[in-house]
Design an enzyme around this catalytic site. Structure first.
Site: not given
Ligand code: URA
Length: 244
Positions: A113
């Site tokens: 993310d």
């Molecule tokens: N899980 C998440 O919630 N975000 C990420 O970036 C990776 C795994």
């Protein structure tokens, strides 16, 4: 044994983002391309594309970029998006600008993310990319999560159960391992890559992830001396570690 591929010099350099084939012809005429320290003026020449080419070919006096088949490990900073086209800072902005023009293109192996930092792999090797993200391979990914509220103590059992369902999904999550560090910090190791998986797992237990950082993929750990925004190329041994 696999045959060494060959390529015209102009086609090779153009596919590596150095410029158009015409521009490569002009650069060669100006003496800007050398092979084994000798100027290479005929860009229509076919050369074997061997892994050692970056040590033998120079472009404007600098070593040739890595040839296709590279794996990059980036310490992804917060605020960068794993996308080729979204607005705002992209993870590809961390790499040399001409690498954006490479063919085959460099893509992230899975995503983090925008507000997750840490170990992110990128490659131009589509086969490798699919091998790493394939659910069949069960590549472990370890995240350090800092939480808004204290852990209740029940999370480890729920995450490890193999029965946990996330909102809007119809397949339970594969078992995941929780290691508690403090009452508001934990390491979570998952083998899947579902959308916002770690944040949603903690949210389903009534908590909220404030900070998320990926530290490990398979047997590969984010090097402590790689600052956010810095990257390195992986060698064959390091690539093999992903599957350990
Ligand atoms: N899980 C998440 O919630 N975000 C990420 O970036 C990776 C795994």
């Amino acid at each position: 044994m696999a045959k060494t591929p060959t390529s015209r010099v102009d086609k090779l350099l153009s596919s590596m983002g150095y410029g158009s084939r015409k521009e490569m012809a002009r650069l060669a005429m100006a003496g800007g391309i050398t092979l084994d320290d000798a100027p290479l003026s005929d860009v229509s020449a076919r050369i074997p594309v061997t892994p050692d080419l970056p040590t033998r070919m120079k472009i404007d006096g600098a070593a040739l970029d890595p040839i296709a088949g590279m794996v990059i490990l980036l310490n992804k900073p917060l605020g960068m998006t794993c996308s080729h086209k979204e607005a705002g800072p992209l993870v590809y902005d961390s790499l040399p600008a001409r690498w954006r023009r490479r063919e085959p293109a460099i893509s992230t192996i899975g995503r983090l993310d925008k507000q997750t930092s840490g170990l992110l792999l990128m490659t131009d090797d589509g086969e490798l990319l699919h091998r790493v993200i394939s659910p069949k391979r069960h590549v472990q990914k370890t995240y350090r999560a800092k939480l808004a509220r204290p852990l209740s103590g029940k999370e480890g059992v729920i995450f490890a159960s193999g029965h946990m369902m996330l909102d809007g999904e119809d397949k339970p999550l594969a078992p995941a391992a929780l290691q508690v560090i403090t009452e508001t910090e934990a390491l979570l190791t998952v083998t899947e890559g579902r959308y916002h998986q770690v944040r949603r797992m903690f949210a389903a237990t009534g908590n909220h992830v404030k900070d998320l950082h990926r530290e490990r993929m398979g047997g590969l750990t984010l090097p402590a001396d790689l600052a956010p925004g810095q990257w390195k190329l992986l060698n064959a041994d390091e690539i093999a570690l992903i599957f350990q």
